[in-house]
Design an enzyme around this catalytic site. Structure first.
Site, PDB file in Angstrom:
ATOM      1  N   GLU A  29      10.431  -4.578   4.732  1.00  0.00           N
ATOM      2  CA  GLU A  29      10.537  -5.978   4.311  1.00  0.00           C
ATOM      3  C   GLU A  29      10.273  -6.109   2.808  1.00  0.00           C
ATOM      4  O   GLU A  29      11.011  -6.773   2.080  1.00  0.00           O
ATOM      5  CB  GLU A  29       9.514  -6.845   5.063  1.00  0.00           C
ATOM      6  CG  GLU A  29       9.804  -7.038   6.544  1.00  0.00           C
ATOM      7  CD  GLU A  29       9.252  -5.922   7.415  1.00  0.00           C
ATOM      8  OE1 GLU A  29       8.898  -4.840   6.883  1.00  0.00           O
ATOM      9  OE2 GLU A  29       9.177  -6.131   8.640  1.00  0.00           O
ATOM     10  N   GLY A  41      -4.922  -1.923   4.895  1.00  0.00           N
ATOM     11  CA  GLY A  41      -4.107  -3.062   4.456  1.00  0.00           C
ATOM     12  C   GLY A  41      -4.786  -4.396   4.715  1.00  0.00           C
ATOM     13  O   GLY A  41      -4.855  -5.263   3.844  1.00  0.00           O
ATOM     14  N   ARG A  42      -5.319  -4.557   5.916  1.00  0.00           N
ATOM     15  CA  ARG A  42      -5.914  -5.854   6.279  1.00  0.00           C
ATOM     16  C   ARG A  42      -7.305  -6.044   5.683  1.00  0.00           C
ATOM     17  O   ARG A  42      -7.941  -7.062   5.905  1.00  0.00           O
ATOM     18  CB  ARG A  42      -5.929  -6.022   7.797  1.00  0.00           C
ATOM     19  CG  ARG A  42      -6.573  -4.871   8.556  1.00  0.00           C
ATOM     20  CD  ARG A  42      -6.262  -4.952  10.047  1.00  0.00           C
ATOM     21  NE  ARG A  42      -6.772  -3.804  10.793  1.00  0.00           N
ATOM     22  CZ  ARG A  42      -6.132  -2.655  10.927  1.00  0.00           C
ATOM     23  NH1 ARG A  42      -4.960  -2.469  10.339  1.00  0.00           N
ATOM     24  NH2 ARG A  42      -6.642  -1.667  11.636  1.00  0.00           N
ATOM     25  N   LYS A  69       9.249  -0.541  14.348  1.00  0.00           N
ATOM     26  CA  LYS A  69       9.824  -0.236  13.028  1.00  0.00           C
ATOM     27  C   LYS A  69      10.884   0.854  13.153  1.00  0.00           C
ATOM     28  O   LYS A  69      11.961   0.761  12.567  1.00  0.00           O
ATOM     29  CB  LYS A  69       8.732   0.308  12.091  1.00  0.00           C
ATOM     30  CG  LYS A  69       7.805  -0.691  11.502  1.00  0.00           C
ATOM     31  CD  LYS A  69       6.956   0.004  10.430  1.00  0.00           C
ATOM     32  CE  LYS A  69       5.694  -0.748  10.117  1.00  0.00           C
ATOM     33  NZ  LYS A  69       4.775  -0.033   9.247  1.00  0.00           N
ATOM     34  N   LYS A  91       0.839  -1.201   0.000  1.00  0.00           N
ATOM     35  CA  LYS A  91       0.000   0.000   0.000  1.00  0.00           C
ATOM     36  C   LYS A  91       0.877   1.256   0.000  1.00  0.00           C
ATOM     37  O   LYS A  91       0.694   2.158  -0.792  1.00  0.00           O
ATOM     38  CB  LYS A  91      -0.919  -0.036   1.229  1.00  0.00           C
ATOM     39  CG  LYS A  91      -1.845   1.153   1.326  1.00  0.00           C
ATOM     40  CD  LYS A  91      -2.815   0.998   2.495  1.00  0.00           C
ATOM     41  CE  LYS A  91      -3.558   2.317   2.701  1.00  0.00           C
ATOM     42  NZ  LYS A  91      -4.523   2.266   3.792  1.00  0.00           N
ATOM     43  N   HIS A 142      -5.872 -33.318  17.313  1.00  0.00           N
ATOM     44  CA  HIS A 142      -4.799 -34.189  17.801  1.00  0.00           C
ATOM     45  C   HIS A 142      -3.655 -33.386  18.382  1.00  0.00           C
ATOM     46  O   HIS A 142      -2.548 -33.886  18.526  1.00  0.00           O
ATOM     47  CB  HIS A 142      -4.328 -35.104  16.668  1.00  0.00           C
ATOM     48  CG  HIS A 142      -5.424 -35.993  16.199  1.00  0.00           C
ATOM     49  ND1 HIS A 142      -5.679 -37.227  16.754  1.00  0.00           N
ATOM     50  CD2 HIS A 142      -6.402 -35.796  15.272  1.00  0.00           C
ATOM     51  CE1 HIS A 142      -6.735 -37.772  16.169  1.00  0.00           C
ATOM     52  NE2 HIS A 142      -7.201 -36.906  15.266  1.00  0.00           N
ATOM     53  N   GLU A 195      -5.122  -6.705  14.591  1.00  0.00           N
ATOM     54  CA  GLU A 195      -4.610  -5.371  14.250  1.00  0.00           C
ATOM     55  C   GLU A 195      -5.772  -4.366  14.299  1.00  0.00           C
ATOM     56  O   GLU A 195      -5.570  -3.190  14.555  1.00  0.00           O
ATOM     57  CB  GLU A 195      -3.955  -5.387  12.855  1.00  0.00           C
ATOM     58  CG  GLU A 195      -2.919  -4.285  12.697  1.00  0.00           C
ATOM     59  CD  GLU A 195      -2.101  -4.400  11.414  1.00  0.00           C
ATOM     60  OE1 GLU A 195      -2.695  -4.370  10.326  1.00  0.00           O
ATOM     61  OE2 GLU A 195      -0.857  -4.499  11.504  1.00  0.00           O
TER      62      GLU A 195
HETATM   63  O1  LIG Z   1       1.059  -2.722   2.204  1.00  0.00           O
HETATM   64  P1  LIG Z   1       2.142  -2.108   3.016  1.00  0.00           P
HETATM   65  O2  LIG Z   1       2.078  -0.605   2.984  1.00  0.00           O
HETATM   66  O3  LIG Z   1       3.493  -2.613   2.594  1.00  0.00           O
HETATM   67  O4  LIG Z   1       1.917  -2.523   4.514  1.00  0.00           O
HETATM   68  C1  LIG Z   1       2.021  -3.828   4.939  1.00  0.00           C
HETATM   69  C2  LIG Z   1       1.592  -3.989   6.386  1.00  0.00           C
HETATM   70  O5  LIG Z   1       2.521  -3.346   7.206  1.00  0.00           O
HETATM   71  C3  LIG Z   1       2.152  -2.472   8.246  1.00  0.00           C
HETATM   72  O6  LIG Z   1       3.150  -2.498   9.222  1.00  0.00           O
HETATM   73  C4  LIG Z   1       0.811  -2.694   8.875  1.00  0.00           C
HETATM   74  O7  LIG Z   1       0.926  -3.211  10.166  1.00  0.00           O
HETATM   75  C5  LIG Z   1      -0.110  -3.563   8.108  1.00  0.00           C
HETATM   76  O8  LIG Z   1      -1.422  -3.116   8.329  1.00  0.00           O
HETATM   77  C6  LIG Z   1       0.171  -3.553   6.632  1.00  0.00           C
HETATM   78  O9  LIG Z   1      -0.728  -4.415   5.991  1.00  0.00           O
END
Ligand SMILES: O=P(O)(O)OC[C@H]1O[C@H](O)[C@H](O)[C@@H](O)[C@@H]1O
Length: 544
Positions: A216, A272-273, A509, A210, A389, A358
């Protein structure tokens, strides 16, 4: 916020629920069923093709009445209307919350900042469909003229969990001559293992982010770029054929070197979620094709409409959300187990973890006050029967109350002998065992020696929901996801929290950014952390 909310614990339904819980909190499910022969049929609800049996919950008609009253008093109706209207209900980020617009049919109108967003949604869907058709048919060629055989989605959080979950969930419908992989972790192993048996000239990367700034994802995307170029003779022009971006941030996409013509856009009003049905779902569409993807969106939309229009008493997401509030706040239940009896839903619990935790892992209200009650529970789970199990022992005989959501289907996608009946027998058996248990008398009557009896008793009274649907189709998957999305919204509304921000992910972060420099510096860095962190950094530097 214009009007100050009545704090949750001062709402009259809340007070009534507290008193009611004192009265019925220990009532046994066995007794509730014995007293009310119609319970197992009455406490069920079917809407949009999803059936919910909520009779095995520790509730009475009075509980339901009070929970529904709590929803009214908490302004759920107004909040639903505000969300669907495009109001900026994500107040800490001053954003609308419009994942529902992602599945709004053409012609519907949802206005944000004076602009109807629905035509834009469909324009992107069309662009995705045209691209997906070309890749799937082989018309889209890689740099050396070969067709794409591998698609790798690079993303994390909402840009990974939704796509992985949906890919796994809908694998039955996927084009099998394309390999799909998902790289999320900054641990280099994730990337190295994903590409180790692939050829760069047949591999397409989807960089899904986004913000397009996530550490990462950007690190993995750069490594993917290096890997691609190395395998394609270092020609920069190759990037255009092997990389597409999915983002809200065109500037950063261009900076990375992806032509914005190869970018699939979404918008800041998609969290994002909540984004797996936006362009973030491009990997899903590549796997299952545009028609199936649209069927999934239609499923989402059916559940959206149900949530928006159904009275609360017959509203699936509202009931599911309220029941979670009931256990979280009155029974001190700390977790919810989600137990899909469907192998294809193996990543569904992981997906739900981000969606639920989240969203509702918050400790201040919309007014900025500390919450007076417990909020978001921990969601977890594994597909049945595997979980049986492993951890079900604790659910049946441990000391914690763990409400369970069982999810099952009337029809399997892979009929094989007796397998499906066996699978579903386990759903019904587990829910029955949890609710009704086995008494000492029953255990004794089986000839169990006295000393062993207590170990073999099942107390029962463990609550569960059973969610059933016809078959795991793209449409049904959309409905299921929307069901949980709106249940989470319902919970967040009761708790008066902002379910759509995620400030809690920021601090780590920022600290990591600083520590990266300290780990990599050639000269001994001056460290100003606590003694534990300083010591750990020194130790790592010495041993790495
Ligand atoms: O899609 P991006 O901007 O790379 O974000 C990826 C993810 O990282 C963030 O740290 C948030 O905690 C998430 O809500 C998000 O989905």
């Amino acid at each position: 916020m214009t009007t100050k909310l009545t704090p949750l614990s001062e709402r009259s339904a809340w007070k009534a629920l507290s008193a009611h819980h004192q009265k019925i909190g220990d009532t046994q499910l066995k007794q509730l069923f014995a007293e009310d022969p119609g319970r197992g049929e009455r406490f069920t609800l079917e809407a949009a093709g999803i059936f919910l049996d909520y009779s095995k919950n520790r509730i009475t008609d009075e509980t339901l009445k009070l929970l529904l009253q709590l929803a009214e008093e908490s302004g759920l109706r107004e909040r639903i209307d505000a969300m669907f209207r495009g109001d900026k209900i994500n107040i800490t980020e001053n954003r609308a919350v419009l994942h529902v617009a992602l599945r709004a049919p053409q012609g519907e109108k949802i206005v944000v900042d004076g602009e109807d967003v629905v035509p834009g949604v469909h324009a992107v869907l069309d662009k995705m469909a045209a691209f997906a058709d070309r890749v799937r048919s082989g018309a889209w060629k890689g740099h050396t003229g070969k067709r794409i055989k591998n698609v790798i989605n690079i993303g994390i959080g909402g840009s990974d969990l939704g796509p992985v979950m949906a890919y796994e969930a809908l694998k039955h419908y996927s084009q099998r001559d394309i390999t799909f992989r998902f790289v999320s972790n900054v641990d280099g192993t994730d990337f190295v293992e994903a590409v180790q048996d692939l050829n760069a000239d047949e591999t397409l990367f989807l960089v899904a982010s986004k913000t397009f700034t996530t550490l990462e994802t950007m690190t993995n995307a750069h490594s993917a770029r290096d890997w691609s170029l190395a395998g394609l003779g270092g020609d920069e022009k190759a990037v255009a054929k092997h990389f597409v971006a999915i983002s809200t941030n065109a500037k950063e996409v261009a900076k990375f070197g992806i032509d914005t013509a190869n970018m699939f856009e979404f918008w800041d009003w998609v969290g994002g979620r909540y984004s797996m049905d936006s362009a973030i779902g491009l990997s899903t569409m590549l796997a299952i094709g545009p028609d199936n993807f649209r069927a999934m969106l239609d499923g989402f939309h059916q559940m959206d409409e149900h949530f928006r229009t159904a009275p609360f008493a017959s509203n699936l997401p509202v009931l599911l959300g309220l029941l979670t509030v009931w256990y979280t706040d009155f029974f001190d239940a700390q977790t919810v187990a989600v137990l899909p009896y469907e192998q294809y839903l193996k990543r569904f619990p992981a997906y739900l973890q981000q969606l639920t935790m989240e969203s509702n892992g918050k400790h201040v209200t919309l007014d900025g006050e500390r919450v007076a009650t417990v909020t978001g529970p921990i969601y977890w789970g594994e597909p049945g029967t595997n979980g049986q199990h492993s951890f079900y022992q604790l659910i049946h005989q441990g000391t914690r109350l763990i409400p369970c959501d069982f999810i099952g289907f009337y029809k399997t996608l892979n009929p094989l002998g007796q397998h499906h009946d066996m699978l579903m027998a386990n759903v019904f058996a587990q829910a029955e065992a949890l609710a009704f248990g086995k008494t000492a008398e029953q255990v004794k009557a089986e000839g169990t020696p006295d000393w062993l009896v207590p170990h073999r008793v099942f107390e029962g009274n463990r609550p569960s929901n059973t969610i059933l649907a016809d078959q795991l189709t793209p449409e049904v998957l959309g409905k299921l996801i929307a069901l949980y999305e709106h249940a989470v919204f319902t919970q967040g509304t009761i708790w008066s929290i902002d379910s759509f921000d995620q400030w809690g992910v920021e601090l780590g972060k920022v600290l990591a950014q600083k520590i990266i420099g300290e780990l990599e510096s050639k000269t001994e860095p001056a460290l100003s952390h606590d003694t534990s962190t300083t010591n750990l950094i020194r130790r790592y530097r010495k041993n790495k």
